[in-house]
Motif scaffolding. Sequence first.
Motif, PDB file in Angstrom:
ATOM      1  N   PRO A   1     -10.877  -1.930  67.817  1.00 58.20           N
ATOM      2  CA  PRO A   1      -9.427  -2.131  67.898  1.00 58.20           C
ATOM      3  C   PRO A   1      -8.647  -0.919  68.387  1.00 58.20           C
ATOM      4  O   PRO A   1      -7.604  -1.061  69.032  1.00 58.20           O
ATOM      5  CB  PRO A   1      -9.038  -2.498  66.462  1.00 58.20           C
TER       6      PRO A   1
ATOM      7  N   ARG B   1     -14.612 -11.365  65.786  1.00 54.21           N
ATOM      8  CA  ARG B   1     -14.140 -12.703  65.425  1.00 54.21           C
ATOM      9  C   ARG B   1     -14.768 -13.730  66.362  1.00 54.21           C
ATOM     10  O   ARG B   1     -14.801 -13.533  67.577  1.00 54.21           O
ATOM     11  CB  ARG B   1     -12.610 -12.744  65.543  1.00 54.21           C
TER      12      ARG B   1
ATOM     13  N   GLN C   1      -9.083  -7.312  66.465  1.00 50.20           N
ATOM     14  CA  GLN C   1     -10.515  -7.412  66.232  1.00 50.20           C
ATOM     15  C   GLN C   1     -11.212  -7.886  67.515  1.00 50.20           C
ATOM     16  O   GLN C   1     -10.710  -8.771  68.207  1.00 50.20           O
ATOM     17  CB  GLN C   1     -10.739  -8.420  65.107  1.00 50.20           C
TER      18      GLN C   1
END
Length: 359
Positions: A108, A144, A116
Amino acid sequence: MEKIWSPIKIGRMELSHRLAMAPMTRGRALPDGTPGEFTPLYYKQRASLGLLISEGTQPSDDGQGYLFTPGIYTDAHIAGWREVANQVHDAGGHLFIQLMHVGRMSHPDNTPHHRQPVAPSAIAPASDVQMYTFAGLQEIPVPRELSVEEIKATFEDFRKAAAAAIQAGADGVEIHGANGYLIQQFFAENANIRTDAYGGSIENRARFAIEVAKAVVEEIGADRTGFRISPGVPLGGLDEGPNGTELYEYLVSELAKLNLAYLHIVHVGNEDLLRKIRSEWPTALLVNRAGRPLENITIDIEEGLADIAPIGSWALANPDFIERFKAGASLNEADRATLYAGGSLGYTDYPPLAELDKA
């Protein structure tokens, strides 16, 4: 040796020889992803290599993984790449911009939106795979998992980036499906555990790559589109599993139907797979053999296994590599300490042979 100096047509390009510059991350872009001050000169200096494949260039905010890598999705990016393309063309070369979405190989702290990372599944690389950030080396967080809707949106990111590259004056784009990044993450059994249409079977794990390629071809044309693969390369902690060879055979057979300008292989030793691809691939094949000595760079071309031999560090350190190679002259050594250091040092200051002769 003679064959390497014979002309070849790839897509819309007429090339005078069979060497090219491989894509190499250099970390010289501005913080917003616009190509940096010295980037046009860097590529112009190497235009005699004919086909220059740019450093990995993110198609979106989500696509960025490393500090100071360029993008091709804003007006500023397009303007910056237009200057690069103009300089390359003025010097007689051709430019393909490599579209690189890193997927989980990110942090990030390195992206514009500081979100993410995204990936096929919520699986981080091994803990010993780290990312360099302004705060130093950090562990890569768990990504993710992309939803199906987000996967489709990612196709559109590639499509828009390809259109932007052509708007910037590039001759085409290379889709980066190699080296541990997002597209290859879909191939790997230890990074993709999806149970929908993008995971499980060979056909499903290859689906994302094929749909990205189709989107780019629809946007800019097959003759402006290349694709890069690295069968068996475990970068980013990837393991393509026992069916990896079959996956690439299927993938290449599907990509062949699109009649792309070229396929670019990072080759690490599966000779049977390379020969099978060579026998079935309908257009130009670029083969970059890892670790080959200088005296062997023409072998694949002479034996008919490749049409183009891309080179990396030799091109980085020798802007006049073609002249040096033809003359059998000595080569500059690449300075690894300045590969990503920023500025002109180790970037545009490697001396050409003509300067050394005057010294």
